[in-house]
Enzyme design. Structure first.
Site, PDB file in Angstrom:
ATOM      1  N   ASP A  78      26.803  33.038   7.793  1.00  0.00           N
ATOM      2  CA  ASP A  78      26.318  34.407   7.906  1.00  0.00           C
ATOM      3  C   ASP A  78      24.801  34.509   7.701  1.00  0.00           C
ATOM      4  O   ASP A  78      24.234  35.591   7.758  1.00  0.00           O
ATOM      5  CB  ASP A  78      27.068  35.309   6.916  1.00  0.00           C
ATOM      6  CG  ASP A  78      27.344  36.692   7.481  1.00  0.00           C
ATOM      7  OD1 ASP A  78      27.251  36.856   8.716  1.00  0.00           O
ATOM      8  OD2 ASP A  78      27.619  37.610   6.685  1.00  0.00           O
ATOM      9  N   ASP A 104      31.955  45.053   3.484  1.00  0.00           N
ATOM     10  CA  ASP A 104      31.882  43.893   4.381  1.00  0.00           C
ATOM     11  C   ASP A 104      30.946  44.165   5.569  1.00  0.00           C
ATOM     12  O   ASP A 104      30.577  43.235   6.285  1.00  0.00           O
ATOM     13  CB  ASP A 104      33.294  43.538   4.874  1.00  0.00           C
ATOM     14  CG  ASP A 104      33.363  42.145   5.471  1.00  0.00           C
ATOM     15  OD1 ASP A 104      32.382  41.386   5.335  1.00  0.00           O
ATOM     16  OD2 ASP A 104      34.402  41.814   6.080  1.00  0.00           O
ATOM     17  N   ARG A 142      24.230  44.960   8.401  1.00  0.00           N
ATOM     18  CA  ARG A 142      23.422  46.088   8.870  1.00  0.00           C
ATOM     19  C   ARG A 142      22.628  46.723   7.720  1.00  0.00           C
ATOM     20  O   ARG A 142      21.589  47.334   7.945  1.00  0.00           O
ATOM     21  CB  ARG A 142      24.327  47.109   9.582  1.00  0.00           C
ATOM     22  CG  ARG A 142      25.427  47.686   8.734  1.00  0.00           C
ATOM     23  CD  ARG A 142      26.553  48.291   9.546  1.00  0.00           C
ATOM     24  NE  ARG A 142      27.385  47.265  10.190  1.00  0.00           N
ATOM     25  CZ  ARG A 142      28.365  47.518  11.056  1.00  0.00           C
ATOM     26  NH1 ARG A 142      28.670  48.756  11.378  1.00  0.00           N
ATOM     27  NH2 ARG A 142      29.048  46.532  11.584  1.00  0.00           N
ATOM     28  N   ASP A 159      29.213  35.386   2.885  1.00  0.00           N
ATOM     29  CA  ASP A 159      29.787  36.730   3.024  1.00  0.00           C
ATOM     30  C   ASP A 159      31.270  36.702   2.642  1.00  0.00           C
ATOM     31  O   ASP A 159      32.123  36.338   3.451  1.00  0.00           O
ATOM     32  CB  ASP A 159      29.611  37.221   4.467  1.00  0.00           C
ATOM     33  CG  ASP A 159      30.103  38.657   4.651  1.00  0.00           C
ATOM     34  OD1 ASP A 159      30.420  39.319   3.628  1.00  0.00           O
ATOM     35  OD2 ASP A 159      30.145  39.127   5.813  1.00  0.00           O
ATOM     36  N   LYS A 198      37.215  39.827   2.260  1.00  0.00           N
ATOM     37  CA  LYS A 198      37.779  39.243   3.485  1.00  0.00           C
ATOM     38  C   LYS A 198      39.048  38.466   3.139  1.00  0.00           C
ATOM     39  O   LYS A 198      39.144  37.907   2.051  1.00  0.00           O
ATOM     40  CB  LYS A 198      36.780  38.257   4.115  1.00  0.00           C
ATOM     41  CG  LYS A 198      35.602  38.885   4.821  1.00  0.00           C
ATOM     42  CD  LYS A 198      34.721  37.801   5.433  1.00  0.00           C
ATOM     43  CE  LYS A 198      33.477  38.377   6.073  1.00  0.00           C
ATOM     44  NZ  LYS A 198      33.752  39.202   7.252  1.00  0.00           N
ATOM     45  N   GLU A 245      27.848  44.509   5.604  1.00  0.00           N
ATOM     46  CA  GLU A 245      26.637  44.372   4.784  1.00  0.00           C
ATOM     47  C   GLU A 245      25.425  43.916   5.579  1.00  0.00           C
ATOM     48  O   GLU A 245      24.290  44.156   5.181  1.00  0.00           O
ATOM     49  CB  GLU A 245      26.900  43.394   3.631  1.00  0.00           C
ATOM     50  CG  GLU A 245      26.724  41.900   3.964  1.00  0.00           C
ATOM     51  CD  GLU A 245      27.666  41.396   5.057  1.00  0.00           C
ATOM     52  OE1 GLU A 245      28.718  42.013   5.255  1.00  0.00           O
ATOM     53  OE2 GLU A 245      27.324  40.394   5.723  1.00  0.00           O
ATOM     54  N   LYS A 298      19.294  38.026   9.843  1.00  0.00           N
ATOM     55  CA  LYS A 298      20.256  38.302   8.761  1.00  0.00           C
ATOM     56  C   LYS A 298      20.462  37.045   7.927  1.00  0.00           C
ATOM     57  O   LYS A 298      20.811  35.993   8.454  1.00  0.00           O
ATOM     58  CB  LYS A 298      21.589  38.762   9.362  1.00  0.00           C
ATOM     59  CG  LYS A 298      22.733  38.892   8.345  1.00  0.00           C
ATOM     60  CD  LYS A 298      24.017  39.419   8.987  1.00  0.00           C
ATOM     61  CE  LYS A 298      25.204  39.354   8.022  1.00  0.00           C
ATOM     62  NZ  LYS A 298      26.470  39.833   8.626  1.00  0.00           N
TER      63      LYS A 298
HETATM   64  N1  BES Z   1      29.523  38.556   8.825  1.00  0.00           N
HETATM   65  C1  BES Z   1      30.458  39.475   9.321  1.00  0.00           C
HETATM   66  C2  BES Z   1      30.648  39.413  10.830  1.00  0.00           C
HETATM   67  C3  BES Z   1      31.277  38.160  11.360  1.00  0.00           C
HETATM   68  C4  BES Z   1      32.638  38.068  11.510  1.00  0.00           C
HETATM   69  C5  BES Z   1      30.484  37.117  11.752  1.00  0.00           C
HETATM   70  C6  BES Z   1      33.200  36.922  12.025  1.00  0.00           C
HETATM   71  C7  BES Z   1      31.052  35.985  12.277  1.00  0.00           C
HETATM   72  C8  BES Z   1      32.415  35.902  12.410  1.00  0.00           C
HETATM   73  C9  BES Z   1      30.032  40.910   9.001  1.00  0.00           C
HETATM   74  O1  BES Z   1      29.333  41.070   7.827  1.00  0.00           O
HETATM   75  C10 BES Z   1      31.283  41.702   8.914  1.00  0.00           C
HETATM   76  O2  BES Z   1      32.093  41.399   8.100  1.00  0.00           O
HETATM   77  N2  BES Z   1      31.423  42.690   9.780  1.00  0.00           N
HETATM   78  C11 BES Z   1      32.585  43.494   9.822  1.00  0.00           C
HETATM   79  C12 BES Z   1      32.153  44.900  10.136  1.00  0.00           C
HETATM   80  C13 BES Z   1      33.237  45.931   9.961  1.00  0.00           C
HETATM   81  C14 BES Z   1      33.649  46.037   8.522  1.00  0.00           C
HETATM   82  C15 BES Z   1      32.726  47.246  10.469  1.00  0.00           C
HETATM   83  C16 BES Z   1      33.534  42.960  10.887  1.00  0.00           C
HETATM   84  O3  BES Z   1      33.058  42.474  11.940  1.00  0.00           O
HETATM   85  O4  BES Z   1      34.723  42.988  10.674  1.00  0.00           O
HETATM   86 ZN    ZN Z   2      28.213  39.386   7.238  1.00  0.00          ZN
HETATM   87 ZN    ZN Z   3      30.568  41.222   6.135  1.00  0.00          ZN
END
Ligand code: BES
Ligand code: ZN
Ligand code: ZN
Length: 495
Positions: A282, A341, A345, A264, A271, A343, A259
């Site tokens: 990220d 967010d 996946r 992000d 966020k 993204e 990824k």
């Molecule tokens: N990059 C984030 C995941 C992340 C969060 C990595 C904290 C490292 C530390 C990812 O893109 C994300 O925001 N995922 C969301 C998914 C949710 C919206 C289903 C998350 O984990 O909140």
């Molecule tokens: Zn992310």
């Molecule tokens: Zn994200």
């Protein structure tokens, strides 16, 4: 730059600093016979000062020996619990101590754990990873100069030649990790997709090539999920395909998707500020792919290796994807994007579909995919899930060599219903607060060919540390790289 060399005890020069390791409650430090009674005397003094070999404990003792003028003793913890990683962590502590004391050279006698070559490798890794600092953005260079020379003391000539092997491998492994840390720690505006492409070109040569796809080519390939994520950003996306071909018939064909969200923000599903502070990391999955290829060029493994990295920012610009939009992925499946967010996946969906065309023997993806991984396993353990118990077992085996920890989560079929959309093939989120890390894995599985051995590694919890840990200063850790290198090397034909 620190230089590592192996040597016999007799070759340790006068007035040296010597490092020895000790298990908890031990009477003598490991390998002390090489240095005679001088080390034993100093060790007694350290014990009188309260040193008792607990993991991470450290003592520095002045000696009046002609050869050694200072001993540093480092605790390994209880002998029954000690692993190769105990030595790696202790070497990190020794390196930090030497740097803090401004020692220009140290001579280390490793403790007997795991076998000769891997002992030296662990010492080199521990030293280089523990003392790594990201200094590129300070206006003045740090005034503490580094330890320039680390000698690793062998008991005989055959051990010395094993140490030479271990030193070389340790340097390749650790330099790959610090290369990734540099990329990940770089501020996001200095590590845009375009700048990442430049870094990627830097790891080519020695059998490694990279094919760079620009936005027009990405569009032509039908990577609608990657393009969707890119819509809110001013920076164009890139997709990279690295290849390493060994000389002769490959022993295995392996692929790694990483990824590569260079920042992000969450997109329109923005966020909160505190969650955004570290989101330059990220792209740790992509940086890990780059690092693997840097090492692969030097290691020349007998497996053929492919790397795939989608690179884009996730930003809330005027043209950004809106919650409720539907994108069409390269595989043809449509996705309702309910949370911009989620993204990672999306970009990996296209990367996995692209990788599927290579018909690889095994396929991995590495991604800072879910905050839920930290809630499930905390900062020391990486979540993994996949379609092949055999491949999961191989990562567990590699993990015993790297010291990085993993725990398998189930790809629970019953939860597949959570990502069904009423208006598209899939939606990109599940039920709030329910098995977030597993949902990420289940979503990705939709883009992996049936029958493909595949493992998803969610490095969100382990890829970054807010405080100093055993092998890393605050910032990027480079977790996953050394485990995957061990895994790649496991396919080398016996030499
Ligand atoms: N990059 C984030 C995941 C992340 C969060 C990595 C904290 C490292 C530390 C990812 O893109 C994300 O925001 N995922 C969301 C998914 C949710 C919206 C289903 C998350 O984990 O909140
Ligand atoms: Zn992310
Ligand atoms: Zn994200």
């Amino acid at each position: 730059m620190t230089r590592f060399l192996s040597c016999l005890a007799g070759a340790v020069p006068a007035e040296s600093n010597a490092v020895f390791f000790a298990f908890e409650k031990e009477k003598k430090p490991a390998g002390s016979f090489l240095f005679g009674t001088s080390v034993e005397k100093a060790f007694l003094e350290a014990r009188e000062d309260g040193f008792d070999g607990k993991a991470g404990q450290i003592a520095s003792i002045r000696a009046r020996d002609r050869r050694v003028t200072r001993y540093i003793f480092v605790g390994l913890g209880a002998e029954a619990d000690a692993t190769l990683d105990s030595l790696r962590r202790a070497a990190s502590a020794a390196g930090r101590k030497a740097a803090a004391m401004g020692l220009k050279s140290i001579y280390i006698r490793p403790a007997h754990l795991g076998g000769s070559a891997v002992m030296a490798q662990a010492v080199v890794e521990g030293f280089l990873l523990g003392t790594y600092k990201f200094t590129a953005f300070f206006s003045a260079p740090a005034n503490k100069s580094k330890t320039a020379l680390v000698g690793i003391v062998a008991k005989d000539a055959s051990e010395k030649s094993q140490f030479d092997k271990g030193i070389r491998t340790g340097e390749i492994f650790a330099n790959a990790v610090t290369f990734a840390r540099d990329l990940i720690n770089t501020p996001p505006t200095d590590a845009t997709p375009e700048k990442m492409v430049k870094a990627a070109r830097g790891v080519t040569g020695s059998g490694v090539t990279v094919k760079v796809f620009n936005k027009a080519q990405i569009t032509k390939m039908g990577m609608g999920a990657l393009l969707g994520v890119n819509r809110g950003s001013w920076q164009p996306p890139y997709f990279l395909h690295f290849t390493y071909k060994p000389k002769g018939k490959p022993s295995r064909r392996i692929g790694f998707c990483g990824k590569g969200i260079t920042f992000d923000s969450g997109g329109l599903s923005l966020k909160p500020p505190a969650s955004m502070e570290t989101m330059k990391y990220d792209m740790a999955g992509a940086a890990s792919v780059f690092a693997l290829f840097k090492a692969i060029g030097q290691l020349q493994p007998s497996a053929e290796i492919h790397g795939f990295t989608p690179l884009t920012e996730n930003m809330p610009g005027g043209n950004a994807m809106k919650p409720g939009d539907v994108v069409r992925s390269m595989k043809g499946k449509t996705i309702e994007v309910l949370n911009t967010d989620a993204e990672g996946r999306l970009v990996l969906a296209d990367a996995l579909a692209y990788a599927g065309k290579e018909n690889l023997d095994e396929l991995f993806d590495m991604a800072t995919l879910t905050g839920a991984a930290t809630i499930a396993l905390g900062p020391a353990i990486c979540a993994m899930m996949g379609t092949s118990p055999e491949l999961i077992g191989k990562i567990k085996a590699a993990s015993t060599l790297s010291g990085e920890k993993f725990w398998e989560l189930p790809l629970e079929k019953e939860y597949e219903a959570h990502i069904k959309s009423p208006i598209a093939d899939l939606k990109n989120i599940g039920n709030a607060g329910q098995a977030g890390t597993i949902i990420g894995g289940l979503f990705l599985k939709e883009f992996v060919n049936k029958g493909q051995p595949w493992v998803h590694l969610d490095i969100a919890s382990v890829g970054w540390t807010n405080g100093q840990n055993a092998l890393s200063e605050p910032g990027a850790t480079g977790f996953i790289i050394r485990t995957l290198l061990h895994h790649i090397l496991s396919y080398n034909r016996a030499s």
